[in-house]
Scaffold this motif. Structure first.
Motif, short mmCIF file in Angstrom:
data_model
loop_
_atom_site.label_atom_id
_atom_site.label_comp_id
_atom_site.label_asym_id
_atom_site.label_seq_id
_atom_site.Cartn_x
_atom_site.Cartn_y
_atom_site.Cartn_z
N VAL A 28 0.84 -1.20 0.00
CA VAL A 28 0.00 0.00 0.00
C VAL A 28 0.88 1.25 0.00
N ALA A 29 1.94 1.25 0.80
CA ALA A 29 2.85 2.40 0.82
C ALA A 29 3.49 2.61 -0.55
N TRP A 30 3.87 1.50 -1.20
CA TRP A 30 4.49 1.60 -2.52
C TRP A 30 3.50 2.15 -3.54
N LEU A 31 2.27 1.64 -3.52
CA LEU A 31 1.25 2.14 -4.47
C LEU A 31 0.97 3.62 -4.24
N ALA A 32 0.85 4.03 -2.99
CA ALA A 32 0.62 5.45 -2.69
C ALA A 32 1.78 6.29 -3.21
N TRP A 33 3.01 5.82 -2.97
CA TRP A 33 4.17 6.54 -3.46
C TRP A 33 4.18 6.59 -4.97
N PHE A 34 3.89 5.45 -5.59
CA PHE A 34 3.95 5.32 -7.04
C PHE A 34 2.99 6.29 -7.74
N PHE A 35 1.80 6.48 -7.16
CA PHE A 35 0.81 7.36 -7.78
C PHE A 35 0.99 8.83 -7.45
N GLN A 36 1.88 9.13 -6.50
CA GLN A 36 2.09 10.52 -6.10
C GLN A 36 3.47 11.05 -6.49
N ASN A 37 4.30 10.22 -7.10
CA ASN A 37 5.67 10.62 -7.41
C ASN A 37 6.04 10.22 -8.83
N LEU A 43 8.58 8.31 -11.07
CA LEU A 43 9.64 7.30 -11.10
C LEU A 43 10.81 7.77 -11.96
N SER A 44 10.52 8.48 -13.02
CA SER A 44 11.61 8.96 -13.89
C SER A 44 12.53 9.93 -13.14
N ASN A 45 11.97 10.73 -12.22
CA ASN A 45 12.82 11.62 -11.42
C ASN A 45 13.78 10.82 -10.54
N VAL A 46 13.32 9.70 -10.04
CA VAL A 46 14.18 8.86 -9.20
C VAL A 46 15.28 8.24 -10.06
N TYR A 47 14.90 7.74 -11.24
CA TYR A 47 15.92 7.19 -12.15
C TYR A 47 16.95 8.25 -12.53
N ASN A 48 16.49 9.49 -12.74
CA ASN A 48 17.42 10.57 -13.07
C ASN A 48 18.39 10.85 -11.92
N ALA A 49 17.90 10.69 -10.70
CA ALA A 49 18.77 10.92 -9.54
C ALA A 49 19.75 9.77 -9.34
N ASP A 50 19.26 8.52 -9.55
CA ASP A 50 20.13 7.37 -9.33
C ASP A 50 19.45 6.12 -9.89
N MET A 51 20.16 5.39 -10.73
CA MET A 51 19.59 4.20 -11.35
C MET A 51 19.22 3.13 -10.31
N PHE A 52 20.08 2.92 -9.32
CA PHE A 52 19.79 1.92 -8.29
C PHE A 52 18.50 2.26 -7.54
N ALA A 53 18.33 3.54 -7.22
CA ALA A 53 17.11 3.97 -6.53
C ALA A 53 15.90 3.78 -7.44
N GLY A 54 16.06 4.08 -8.72
CA GLY A 54 14.96 3.89 -9.66
C GLY A 54 14.53 2.44 -9.76
N VAL A 55 15.50 1.55 -9.88
CA VAL A 55 15.18 0.12 -9.93
C VAL A 55 14.53 -0.32 -8.62
N PHE A 74 12.69 1.42 -6.49
CA PHE A 74 11.30 1.86 -6.42
C PHE A 74 10.43 1.20 -7.48
N SER A 75 11.04 0.73 -8.56
CA SER A 75 10.28 0.01 -9.59
C SER A 75 9.83 -1.36 -9.11
N ILE A 76 10.65 -2.00 -8.28
CA ILE A 76 10.39 -3.41 -7.98
C ILE A 76 9.97 -3.72 -6.54
N TYR A 77 10.22 -2.82 -5.60
CA TYR A 77 10.01 -3.25 -4.22
C TYR A 77 8.56 -3.60 -3.91
N GLY A 78 7.62 -2.88 -4.46
CA GLY A 78 6.21 -3.18 -4.21
C GLY A 78 5.77 -4.49 -4.83
#
Length: 136
Positions: free
Chosen positions: A82-91, A93-105, A107-111
């Motif tokens: 639920v936390a991941w879905l809430a984050w996913f719909f309010q943020n 993901l491309s901004n996270v990938y731009n900041a750091d590929m590891f962080a982008g991956v 946030f893409s997969i943890y939920g």
């Protein structure tokens, strides 16, 4: 055979929590994960994910019925989904990938990872419940 699957499933859940956090956070030094979700994915939050992983690892070696422990783990995973879905719909993901590929991956997969293990823990709960009923 079912006991071996349960044990391996708990070990896999532990490995994903412990290994995943340590790898993607680069041993808690990847600030892009913290910045993307400072509440859930602070370094303290990431450490607690590792602690949950240790709990899964410990549960893998319990020989008796663990249905209620599996139920607790399923609820814990539901909270993260639920936390991941809430984050996913309010943020973004491309901004996270731009900041750091590891962080982008991460946030893409943890939920999705948590959803899969939530379903596994529900299966353990249900299968252990059937086992308990058949021994009464």
């Amino acid at each position: 055979m079912k006991n071996k699957i349960v044990k391996l499933g708990f070990i896999a859940a532990a490995a994903m929590n412990i290994g995943g956090v340590l790898f993607f956070s680069r041993l808690f030094t990847n600030t892009a994960i913290n910045e993307a979700d400072p509440v859930v994915m602070s370094n303290f939050g990431l450490l607690m994910i590792v602690v949950w992983g240790l709990a899964y690892l410990g549960a893998a070696f319990i020989k008796s019925n663990i249905r209620w422990l599996a139920a607790v783990f399923a609820v814990e995973k539901l909270v993260y989904v639920v936390a991941w879905l809430a984050w996913f719909f309010q943020n973004s993901l491309s901004n996270v990938y731009n900041a750091d590929m590891f962080a982008g991956v991460f946030f893409s997969i943890y939920g999705l990872n948590d959803l899969i293990f939530m379903l596994f823990f529900i299966w353990v709960f249900k299968s252990q419940s059937k086992l308990a009923k058949s021994t009464i």
